[in-house]
Design a protein around this motif. Structure first.
Motif, PDB file in Angstrom:
ATOM      1  N   ALA A  52       0.843  -1.197   0.000  1.00 22.33           N
ATOM      2  CA  ALA A  52       0.000   0.000   0.000  1.00 22.33           C
ATOM      3  C   ALA A  52       0.876   1.243   0.000  1.00 22.33           C
ATOM      4  CB  ALA A  52      -0.919   0.009   1.213  1.00 22.33           C
ATOM      5  N   ALA A 139      -3.189   6.131  -1.304  1.00 21.61           N
ATOM      6  CA  ALA A 139      -3.064   6.318  -2.752  1.00 21.61           C
ATOM      7  C   ALA A 139      -3.427   5.044  -3.501  1.00 21.61           C
ATOM      8  CB  ALA A 139      -1.646   6.745  -3.100  1.00 21.61           C
ATOM      9  N   ASN A 140      -2.963   3.908  -3.024  1.00 25.80           N
ATOM     10  CA  ASN A 140      -3.290   2.654  -3.692  1.00 25.80           C
ATOM     11  C   ASN A 140      -3.036   1.484  -2.761  1.00 25.80           C
ATOM     12  OD1 ASN A 140      -0.467   1.470  -4.234  1.00 25.80           O
ATOM     13  ND2 ASN A 140      -0.302   3.514  -5.116  1.00 25.80           N
ATOM     14  N   ILE A 142      -2.575  -2.867  -3.306  1.00 26.00           N
ATOM     15  CA  ILE A 142      -2.517  -3.955  -4.269  1.00 26.00           C
ATOM     16  C   ILE A 142      -2.101  -5.236  -3.557  1.00 26.00           C
ATOM     17  CG2 ILE A 142      -0.111  -3.518  -4.925  1.00 26.00           C
ATOM     18  CD1 ILE A 142      -0.896  -4.277  -7.783  1.00 26.00           C
ATOM     19  N   ALA A 195      -5.477  -4.604  -9.567  1.00 25.32           N
ATOM     20  CA  ALA A 195      -5.204  -3.511  -8.629  1.00 25.32           C
ATOM     21  C   ALA A 195      -6.467  -3.146  -7.870  1.00 25.32           C
ATOM     22  CB  ALA A 195      -4.678  -2.294  -9.382  1.00 25.32           C
ATOM     23  N   GLN A 196      -6.272  -2.701  -6.632  1.00 24.64           N
ATOM     24  CA  GLN A 196      -7.384  -2.255  -5.796  1.00 24.64           C
ATOM     25  C   GLN A 196      -7.098  -0.832  -5.344  1.00 24.64           C
ATOM     26  OE1 GLN A 196      -8.406  -5.170  -2.730  1.00 24.64           O
ATOM     27  NE2 GLN A 196      -7.158  -6.656  -3.799  1.00 24.64           N
ATOM     28  N   PRO A 197      -7.355   0.160  -6.190  1.00 22.31           N
ATOM     29  CA  PRO A 197      -7.001   1.534  -5.832  1.00 22.31           C
ATOM     30  C   PRO A 197      -7.873   2.089  -4.729  1.00 22.31           C
ATOM     31  CG  PRO A 197      -8.244   1.480  -7.866  1.00 22.31           C
ATOM     32  CD  PRO A 197      -7.998   0.051  -7.484  1.00 22.31           C
ATOM     33  N   ARG A 198      -7.280   2.889  -3.890  1.00 19.87           N
ATOM     34  CA  ARG A 198      -8.005   3.611  -2.855  1.00 19.87           C
ATOM     35  C   ARG A 198      -7.518   5.047  -2.896  1.00 19.87           C
ATOM     36  NH1 ARG A 198      -9.979  -0.706  -3.023  1.00 19.87           N
ATOM     37  NH2 ARG A 198     -10.596  -2.106  -1.345  1.00 19.87           N
ATOM     38  N   MET A 199      -8.337   5.981  -3.308  1.00 15.89           N
ATOM     39  CA  MET A 199      -7.926   7.366  -3.448  1.00 15.89           C
ATOM     40  C   MET A 199      -8.696   8.242  -2.457  1.00 15.89           C
ATOM     41  SD  MET A 199      -5.708   7.046  -5.831  1.00 15.89           S
ATOM     42  CE  MET A 199      -5.377   8.772  -6.125  1.00 15.89           C
TER      43      MET A 199
END
Length: 233
Positions: A52, A139-140, A142, A195-199
């Motif tokens: 992350a 930010a991301n 994975i 990918a599992q983005p988290r913004m």
């Protein structure tokens, strides 16, 4: 009275014989038939590594103002991360850049600094991210196989792909009533986890500091075998 002078010297006639090599005999060997083939196989690899990236961001009238706030947030985050023995924390990219107004003059300065977190314990990383989200953005995120897990799945996929290549080669050779030998092989592999983005642009309230849900899943590792075979009698 006319005198006839005897011929005293005669120019010898030289004969030159040019030896021309005989044309080479045509080869009796039949041309070799070459066939290009490819085969592939896939093996699942458990996503046993979580990675992350979290960030701190701030603005100010001078570069020093956002730097003070961002550096404090990152420093506090590193202290929190060190309490998780199974999570590895590493400083990431840091950028400071001006913000221009309509008249092309600098109105403010903005700074962003990142922190990379990595762990094979997804539960520990999930809990840590929940705490850090009270002050930092994510930010991301994975999930991917660890190097050892990926290598094992890759080796298994290569073995299966080679077996599939040999089976395809035998099918072609049998159809043409020939035998075969492998002339050349090329081995490739790949596989990309989803990918599992988290913004997030702002920190969460402290009451929302719950562990971040993480679903590990699997990554398909693909091996591709391509090459040439020669058909023989």
């Amino acid at each position: 009275m006319t005198f006839i002078r005897p011929l005293l010297h005669a120019t010898p006639l030289l004969l030159m014989v040019l030896a021309t090599p005989a044309p080479a005999a045509a080869s009796d060997e039949a041309p070799i038939t070459t066939v290009e083939l490819s085969a592939e196989a896939e093996r699942p690899a458990a996503n046993d590594l979580a990675r992350a990236s979290v960030f701190a961001e701030a603005s100010g009238a001078t570069p020093a103002e956002p730097a003070g706030r961002v550096n404090k947030l990152i420093s506090d985050a590193l202290k929190t991360a060190r309490t998780y023995a199974k999570v590895r924390a590493q400083s990431g990219a840091t950028h400071t850049y001006p913000i221009y107004g309509k008249d092309a003059r600098i109105e403010a300065w903005r700074m962003r600094s990142e922190l990379t977190l990595e762990s094979r314990d997804s539960a520990a990383l999930s809990e840590l991210l929940g705490q850090l989200q009270t002050a930092l953005g994510v930010a991301n995120l994975i999930m991917l196989p660890s190097p050892e897990t990926r290598k094992q799945a890759e080796n298994e996929a290569i073995i299966e792909a080679i077996a599939a290549f040999r089976e395809r080669a035998r099918t072609v050779a049998d159809a043409l009533r020939k035998d075969y030998r492998i002339k050349q092989l090329s081995i490739g592999s790949g596989g990309r986890p989803p990918a599992q983005p988290r913004m997030r642009s702002a920190a969460l309230a402290s009451a929302d500091a719950a562990p971040m849900p993480i679903e590990a899943g699997e990554t398909l590792i693909r091996a591709t075998i391509s090459g040439q075979i020669e058909l023989t009698d």
